[in-house]
Design a protein around this motif. Structure first.
Motif, PDB file in Angstrom:
ATOM      1  N   GLN A   3       0.827  -1.201   0.000  1.00  0.00           N
ATOM      2  CA  GLN A   3       0.000   0.000   0.000  1.00  0.00           C
ATOM      3  C   GLN A   3       0.864   1.255   0.000  1.00  0.00           C
ATOM      4  N   GLY A  37       0.628   3.289  -5.081  1.00  0.00           N
ATOM      5  CA  GLY A  37      -0.209   3.429  -6.272  1.00  0.00           C
ATOM      6  C   GLY A  37      -0.706   2.108  -6.816  1.00  0.00           C
ATOM      7  N   TYR A  38      -0.386   1.005  -6.159  1.00  0.00           N
ATOM      8  CA  TYR A  38      -0.802  -0.308  -6.656  1.00  0.00           C
ATOM      9  C   TYR A  38      -2.309  -0.531  -6.531  1.00  0.00           C
ATOM     10  N   ARG A  70      -4.592   1.754  -7.050  1.00  0.00           N
ATOM     11  CA  ARG A  70      -5.111   2.395  -8.267  1.00  0.00           C
ATOM     12  C   ARG A  70      -4.842   1.509  -9.489  1.00  0.00           C
ATOM     13  N   ASP A  71      -3.658   0.911  -9.525  1.00  0.00           N
ATOM     14  CA  ASP A  71      -3.331   0.005 -10.627  1.00  0.00           C
ATOM     15  C   ASP A  71      -4.298  -1.177 -10.657  1.00  0.00           C
ATOM     16  N   LEU A 114      -7.419  -1.275  -9.535  1.00  0.00           N
ATOM     17  CA  LEU A 114      -8.730  -0.836 -10.015  1.00  0.00           C
ATOM     18  C   LEU A 114      -8.711  -0.535 -11.503  1.00  0.00           C
ATOM     19  N   ALA A 115      -7.620   0.014 -11.998  1.00  0.00           N
ATOM     20  CA  ALA A 115      -7.500   0.254 -13.440  1.00  0.00           C
ATOM     21  C   ALA A 115      -7.492  -1.066 -14.211  1.00  0.00           C
ATOM     22  N   PHE A 157     -10.961   6.877  -1.397  1.00  0.00           N
ATOM     23  CA  PHE A 157     -10.027   6.203  -2.296  1.00  0.00           C
ATOM     24  C   PHE A 157     -10.712   5.850  -3.612  1.00  0.00           C
ATOM     25  N   TYR A 158     -11.886   5.207  -3.528  1.00  0.00           N
ATOM     26  CA  TYR A 158     -12.598   4.817  -4.747  1.00  0.00           C
ATOM     27  C   TYR A 158     -13.006   6.042  -5.564  1.00  0.00           C
ATOM     28  N   GLY A 165     -11.405   8.782  -5.779  1.00  0.00           N
ATOM     29  CA  GLY A 165     -10.187   9.218  -6.446  1.00  0.00           C
ATOM     30  C   GLY A 165      -9.841   8.374  -7.663  1.00  0.00           C
ATOM     31  N   CYS A 166     -10.449   7.203  -7.748  1.00  0.00           N
ATOM     32  CA  CYS A 166     -10.241   6.310  -8.898  1.00  0.00           C
ATOM     33  C   CYS A 166     -11.383   6.407  -9.900  1.00  0.00           C
ATOM     34  N   TYR A 205     -14.807   6.375  -9.184  1.00  0.00           N
ATOM     35  CA  TYR A 205     -16.091   5.847  -8.745  1.00  0.00           C
ATOM     36  C   TYR A 205     -16.929   6.957  -8.118  1.00  0.00           C
TER      37      TYR A 205
END
Length: 176
Positions: free
Chosen positions: A102, A105-106, A108-109, A111-112, A140-141, A143-144, A146
């Motif tokens: 954690q 950036g993993y 985010r990776d 979710l991408a 967090f979500y 920011g991705c 959602y």
């Protein structure tokens, strides 16, 4: 070094044990993945078996992130809808990243990679997930990409006197 993501890896003992170990580590670190600490692999195993059964029935797909040593470091289960009026979206379940990874950036990776996987499925237009309130996950979500689309107050009882909101979030999968 970044994680390497694989959709639908072969399910064997190594993968099963890796997911169980990850699930325990994430839960013990306070992750909101269906259990509260203390937890054992044996307590989690029946839930993992349900996930594998859904995979065997073709209702669920598994995305795994492997670290540089080849260990299971992240997971996301993509559950396809069977309701004829809701087959255009899927659920993202059991989203986990090992605590030691954690902050890099993993997440985010992961979710991408989940979104990219979902885009490859015929007819899927969006992803929905739920998260436990009080953990910061909704930020967090968001920011991705959602968006919060629903909230049920006090729907999750973590412990007596500790009820949390169940927050539903959605990510539209724009197809350009």
């Amino acid at each position: 070094m970044a994680l390497t993501f694989t959709l639908d890896p072969p399910v064997d003992r190594v993968l099963r044990d890796g997911i169980l170990a990850l699930w325990v580590e994430v839960t013990e670190a306070g992750g909101a993945v269906g259990f509260v600490p203390p937890v054992t692999a044996e307590a989690i195993r029946p839930e993992l078996v349900k996930h594998f059964a859904a995979m065997a029935e073709g209702r669920c797909r598994l995305l795994v992130g492997y670290d540089e040593e080849g260990a299971v470091a992240a997971t996301a289960f993509l559950l396809l809808n069977t309701h004829q009026l809701m087959r255009h979206w899927l659920w993202l379940y059991t989203v986990m990243l090992h605590p030691r990874h954690q902050g890099r950036g993993y997440g985010r990776d992961l979710l991408a990679a989940a979104a990219e996987s979902a885009r490859s499925f015929d007819g899927i237009e969006s992803i929905r997930l739920t998260c436990r309130g009080g953990t910061g996950l909704e930020e967090f979500y968001a920011g991705c990409g959602y968006k919060e689309v629903g909230r049920v107050p006090d729907a999750i009882r973590v412990a007596p006197g500790d009820d949390r909101d169940d927050i539903m979030m959605m990510l539209p999968l724009n197809r350009y």
